[in-house]
Scaffold this motif. Structure first.
Motif, mmCIF file in Angstrom:
data_model
loop_
_atom_site.group_PDB
_atom_site.id
_atom_site.type_symbol
_atom_site.label_atom_id
_atom_site.label_comp_id
_atom_site.label_asym_id
_atom_site.label_seq_id
_atom_site.Cartn_x
_atom_site.Cartn_y
_atom_site.Cartn_z
ATOM 1 N N GLN A 256 0.769 -1.327 0.008
ATOM 2 C CA GLN A 256 0.053 -0.049 0.001
ATOM 3 C C GLN A 256 0.852 1.288 -0.223
ATOM 4 O O GLN A 256 0.607 2.218 -0.673
ATOM 5 C CB GLN A 256 -0.904 -0.121 1.248
ATOM 6 C CG GLN A 256 -2.120 0.904 1.047
ATOM 7 C CD GLN A 256 -3.038 0.770 2.338
ATOM 8 O OE1 GLN A 256 -2.585 0.233 3.538
ATOM 9 N NE2 GLN A 256 -4.189 1.088 2.246
ATOM 10 N N LEU A 257 1.952 1.086 0.682
ATOM 11 C CA LEU A 257 3.007 2.279 0.742
ATOM 12 C C LEU A 257 3.802 2.494 -0.258
ATOM 13 O O LEU A 257 4.768 3.154 -0.407
ATOM 14 C CB LEU A 257 3.599 2.158 2.136
ATOM 15 C CG LEU A 257 2.902 2.527 3.520
ATOM 16 C CD1 LEU A 257 3.837 1.959 4.613
ATOM 17 C CD2 LEU A 257 2.388 3.967 3.401
ATOM 18 N N LEU B 160 8.174 0.845 11.185
ATOM 19 C CA LEU B 160 7.557 2.029 11.330
ATOM 20 C C LEU B 160 6.337 2.191 10.080
ATOM 21 O O LEU B 160 5.226 2.912 10.247
ATOM 22 C CB LEU B 160 8.161 3.236 11.277
ATOM 23 C CG LEU B 160 9.192 3.417 12.454
ATOM 24 C CD1 LEU B 160 10.214 4.643 12.293
ATOM 25 C CD2 LEU B 160 8.065 3.877 13.547
ATOM 26 N N HIS B 161 6.637 1.464 9.103
ATOM 27 C CA HIS B 161 5.632 1.441 8.167
ATOM 28 C C HIS B 161 4.311 0.965 8.238
ATOM 29 O O HIS B 161 3.289 1.078 7.716
ATOM 30 C CB HIS B 161 6.040 0.619 6.748
ATOM 31 C CG HIS B 161 7.606 1.013 6.226
ATOM 32 N ND1 HIS B 161 8.779 0.967 6.765
ATOM 33 C CD2 HIS B 161 8.009 2.010 5.254
ATOM 34 C CE1 HIS B 161 9.719 1.675 6.173
ATOM 35 N NE2 HIS B 161 9.117 2.335 5.131
ATOM 36 N N GLU B 162 4.308 0.017 9.520
ATOM 37 C CA GLU B 162 3.169 -0.695 9.886
ATOM 38 C C GLU B 162 3.087 -0.405 11.309
ATOM 39 O O GLU B 162 3.006 -1.540 12.177
ATOM 40 C CB GLU B 162 2.653 -2.111 9.243
ATOM 41 C CG GLU B 162 4.330 -2.926 8.969
ATOM 42 C CD GLU B 162 3.776 -4.142 8.174
ATOM 43 O OE1 GLU B 162 2.937 -4.877 8.763
ATOM 44 O OE2 GLU B 162 4.520 -4.146 7.446
ATOM 45 N N ALA B 163 3.568 0.858 11.897
ATOM 46 C CA ALA B 163 3.860 0.845 13.271
ATOM 47 C C ALA B 163 2.900 0.347 14.189
ATOM 48 O O ALA B 163 3.183 -0.591 15.124
ATOM 49 C CB ALA B 163 3.978 2.438 13.680
ATOM 50 N N ASN B 164 1.577 0.600 14.147
ATOM 51 C CA ASN B 164 0.613 0.244 15.237
ATOM 52 C C ASN B 164 0.418 -1.406 15.189
ATOM 53 O O ASN B 164 0.367 -2.154 16.150
ATOM 54 C CB ASN B 164 -0.931 0.696 15.031
ATOM 55 C CG ASN B 164 -0.908 2.139 14.865
ATOM 56 O OD1 ASN B 164 -0.058 2.786 15.120
ATOM 57 N ND2 ASN B 164 -1.761 2.702 14.268
ATOM 58 N N ALA B 165 0.548 -1.734 13.863
ATOM 59 C CA ALA B 165 0.314 -3.324 13.921
ATOM 60 C C ALA B 165 1.475 -3.988 14.397
ATOM 61 O O ALA B 165 1.500 -5.022 14.959
ATOM 62 C CB ALA B 165 0.190 -3.766 12.443
ATOM 63 N N MET C 130 7.724 9.950 11.112
ATOM 64 C CA MET C 130 7.545 8.743 10.674
ATOM 65 C C MET C 130 8.114 8.856 9.209
ATOM 66 O O MET C 130 8.807 8.086 8.599
ATOM 67 C CB MET C 130 6.306 8.233 10.651
ATOM 68 C CG MET C 130 6.021 6.789 10.576
ATOM 69 S SD MET C 130 4.239 6.445 10.840
ATOM 70 C CE MET C 130 4.282 6.416 12.803
ATOM 71 N N THR D 77 11.201 6.960 7.336
ATOM 72 C CA THR D 77 10.623 5.693 6.247
ATOM 73 C C THR D 77 10.815 6.415 4.967
ATOM 74 O O THR D 77 10.792 5.735 3.866
ATOM 75 C CB THR D 77 8.993 5.575 6.343
ATOM 76 O OG1 THR D 77 8.332 6.707 6.279
ATOM 77 C CG2 THR D 77 8.661 4.915 7.814
ATOM 78 N N ILE E 24 8.992 8.387 3.374
ATOM 79 C CA ILE E 24 7.575 8.346 2.591
ATOM 80 C C ILE E 24 7.023 9.722 2.670
ATOM 81 O O ILE E 24 7.139 10.233 3.814
ATOM 82 C CB ILE E 24 6.626 7.273 3.138
ATOM 83 C CG1 ILE E 24 7.284 5.980 2.620
ATOM 84 C CG2 ILE E 24 5.327 7.588 2.212
ATOM 85 C CD1 ILE E 24 6.488 4.714 3.499
ATOM 86 N N ARG F 226 1.738 11.851 1.676
ATOM 87 C CA ARG F 226 1.035 10.527 1.289
ATOM 88 C C ARG F 226 0.838 9.801 2.610
ATOM 89 O O ARG F 226 -0.216 9.255 2.427
ATOM 90 C CB ARG F 226 2.288 9.659 0.642
ATOM 91 C CG ARG F 226 2.066 8.419 0.276
ATOM 92 C CD ARG F 226 1.561 8.057 -1.178
ATOM 93 N NE ARG F 226 1.205 6.662 -1.256
ATOM 94 C CZ ARG F 226 -0.090 6.178 -1.226
ATOM 95 N NH1 ARG F 226 -1.326 7.156 -1.090
ATOM 96 N NH2 ARG F 226 -0.289 4.830 -1.681
ATOM 97 N N LEU F 227 1.678 9.927 3.619
ATOM 98 C CA LEU F 227 1.208 9.254 4.996
ATOM 99 C C LEU F 227 -0.046 9.876 5.645
ATOM 100 O O LEU F 227 -1.062 9.220 6.053
ATOM 101 C CB LEU F 227 2.502 9.470 5.947
ATOM 102 C CG LEU F 227 3.662 8.452 5.764
ATOM 103 C CD1 LEU F 227 4.743 8.894 7.059
ATOM 104 C CD2 LEU F 227 3.241 6.989 5.734
ATOM 105 N N LEU G 49 -3.103 8.399 3.476
ATOM 106 C CA LEU G 49 -3.080 7.064 3.908
ATOM 107 C C LEU G 49 -3.449 7.049 5.200
ATOM 108 O O LEU G 49 -4.498 6.159 5.534
ATOM 109 C CB LEU G 49 -1.919 6.250 3.652
ATOM 110 C CG LEU G 49 -1.500 5.884 2.306
ATOM 111 C CD1 LEU G 49 -0.073 5.216 2.242
ATOM 112 C CD2 LEU G 49 -2.380 4.748 1.762
ATOM 113 N N PHE H 177 -0.733 2.483 10.639
ATOM 114 C CA PHE H 177 0.262 3.429 11.080
ATOM 115 C C PHE H 177 -0.025 4.690 11.835
ATOM 116 O O PHE H 177 0.617 5.241 12.618
ATOM 117 C CB PHE H 177 1.395 3.674 10.109
ATOM 118 C CG PHE H 177 0.862 4.317 9.082
ATOM 119 C CD1 PHE H 177 0.666 3.256 7.800
ATOM 120 C CD2 PHE H 177 0.706 5.556 8.762
ATOM 121 C CE1 PHE H 177 0.047 3.795 6.832
ATOM 122 C CE2 PHE H 177 0.265 6.111 7.438
ATOM 123 C CZ PHE H 177 -0.090 5.182 6.519
#
Lengths: 301, 234
Positions: A49-50, A120-125, B150, B154, B156, B160-161, B164, B171
């Motif tokens: 997704q990112l 960090l790209h899926e921090a919460n998970a 973040m 990252t 990014i 964009r963050l 999303l 995140f």
């Protein structure tokens, strides 16, 4: 992977090896069976997704194998993929493996840790996944099955995985291994270079490296950077009996309180090593592992 | 919400919680049940001393009040970031706190977490994320890192963050995201004493967070992947 022949024995660097290479070198030949191998294509849905490249194993290899004939479940984090960081799939593979131990009751679980912590790209998970791993580790130990951590990879063991490592029965490290919570770069970026200069390699190694962790008692064993010596260390540690009783945790509490009292005002590892009674503490970093172990015998905290 | 107001609303029958700096502990009474309270305030960074003190408080409850529920009210900006804490092995102190909480659970104490201020990263990991059930007030904050930081790490773009984070709970900071991911069982609003009493009465069995996250559409793979690794032939 680097190989150097010394006499008739082949030495293979654990530090430079890949997660799969380490596992194959560690376990009895032909005994490793991977669960959810890359062919299954179980990848992180969030990285896609990112627009970030994904890995077919999400940076962790899990499976079963034998160590000198003894049954073990194993997990190895791949530092080469996002520094071994923990995301949703990566964490769930580790949790699932630990829970499998509750059913199969192997002789032990080996965790070849190499991780910067939460991805960090899926921090919460990632954060939630680490807490699920934490609970699973403690459930496995409470069931009487030892969980052993090997720490000697390029990226060290930090963040949530640094906490996970200290939940386990023992950590075996090489001098090159590193163990901590917040990495030097994170501290420098947030608090300033005067708090922690991440480019001062000597400072970094004597703060979070294997020798200091061994002296403090955070690592149970210090080994040479060699897959075969890690194998021998893992095998010896399989005989540990997990103890999470009130008495055991009270003893740990007393030890951690004692560490604070004894070393709480120290500002450098050299101060701690001197207080442990090591003569010429500034020499410790240059000693090879055998000389080091000889020098610090009876000097550990 | 400040701690005094919070405690008064949680424990209308009274409490003897004592504050010492950024730390507090004590006992509250809710509908006839005594509950041990352990917490921090003012977004305290959790360093070695604080983690050690909380662990000691948990052990004291296990020793002196068998079976009494424990409510964790830890307001934290995360683990203390310092060279000195790393030197002394802060990860070991955090792990010790986690082990003590887990010991209390295994000894029959109900462990509840309530995020009333901030819950960040390592300070959250070693406390409320290990509770049987973790709840949050609607205006509390939960995160690993804020979006600008973040974006820097990252690489990014922030735009964009931000874009999303409006659609993905994975995140972006926020209690609602953590509820959707299954880590927060529910948000507490209105009568906090009634919410607490209900949580104390709810059954607990194992770690339900993956299933909750899947049910709420926040974490679609964790349960399936963990189940397959646990049960697939090897």
């Amino acid at each position: 992977m680097s190989q150097a022949t010394i006499g008739n024995t082949t030495s293979r660097s654990y530090y430079e090896d890949s997660a799969r290479g380490r596992l194959l070198g560690l376990l009895d030949p032909g005994s490793f069976v991977e669960i959810l191998p890359p062919a299954e294509r179980v990848v992180s849905p969030h990285l896609r997704q990112l627009g970030t490249p994904a890995a077919f194993d999400d940076g962790i290899v899990v499976g079963s194998g034998r160590l000198e004939g003894r049954r073990v479940l194993v997990a190895a984090q791949e530092g080469g993929f996002m520094g071994g960081a923990v995301g949703e799939v990566h964490g769930a593979k580790l949790t699932g493996l630990l829970e499998r131990a509750l059913d199969e009751r192997p002789d032990g679980v080996l965790l070849l840790a190499e991780s910067g912590g939460v991805r960090l790209h899926e921090a919460n998970a990632g954060l939630i996944a680490v807490s699920e791993v934490m609970r699973a580790v403690l459930a496995v130990r409470a069931a009487g099955i030892p969980v052993i951590v090997l720490d000697g990879g390029t990226f060290g063991c930090f963040g949530g995985m640094g906490i996970v490592a200290r939940l386990c029965d023992a950590v075996a490290m090489s001098e090159e291994g590193r163990l901590g919570l917040s990495g030097p770069e994170v501290i420098e970026t947030t608090m300033g270079v005067e708090e922690f200069d991440s480019r001062d390699r000597a400072l970094v190694w004597r703060t979070v490296g294997g020798k200091h962790r061994y002296l403090l008692g955070e690592a149970a064993t210090l080994v040479e950077d060699d897959v075969a010596t890690f194998r021998a260390a893992a095998l010896a540690l399989l005989d540990l009996t997990p103890d999470l009783s009130l008495a055991a945790l009270e003893a740990e509490h007393a030890a951690l309180g004692g560490r604070l009292e004894r070393f709480g005002d120290c500002r450098d590892a050299l101060d701690i090593w001197a207080r442990l009674g090591v003569e010429e503490p500034e020499r410790l970093p240059i000693l090879d592992t055998a000389e080091f172990l000889d020098t610090v015998r009876d000097r550990r905290a | 919400m400040d701690v005094t107001t919070l405690l008064d609303r949680l424990f209308p029958d009274g409490h003897d919680v004592a504050v010492d700096g950024v730390y507090f502990d004590g006992t509250g009474r809710v509908f006839g049940t005594n509950v041990s309270v352990i917490g921090t305030l003012d977004n305290a960074p959790i360093g070695i001393e604080l983690a050690f003190r909380m662990a000691g408080a948990v052990l004291e409850v296990v020793r002196s009040h068998p079976g009494r529920p424990i409510l964790l009210l830890v307001d934290t900006q995360g683990q203390r970031l310092s060279h000195r804490d790393e030197l002394l092995g802060i990860n070991g102190y955090m792990a010790h706190l986690a082990k003590c909480i887990d010991l209390a659970r295994r000894s029959g104490h109900r462990i509840l977490g309530l995020v009333y201020g901030q819950a960040v990263s390592g300070g959250f990991l070693a406390t409320s994320l290990l509770a049987d059930r973790c709840y949050a007030l609607p205006d509390a904050e939960i995160r690993v890192m804020n979006l600008p930081a973040m974006a820097r790490v990252t690489k990014i773009p922030l735009d964009r963050l931000t874009e999303l984070s409006a659609v993905s709970p994975v995140f972006a900071p926020g209690v609602e995201n953590y509820r959707r991911m299954g880590a927060i069982a529910a948000l507490w609003d209105g009568d906090l004493a009634a919410c607490l009493a209900e949580a104390l009465a709810a059954p607990t069995d194992g770690d339900p967070r993956r299933a909750l996250g899947e049910e709420r559409g926040g974490r679609l793979m964790a349960r399936m992947v963990a189940d397959r690794v646990r049960r697939d032939a090897a």
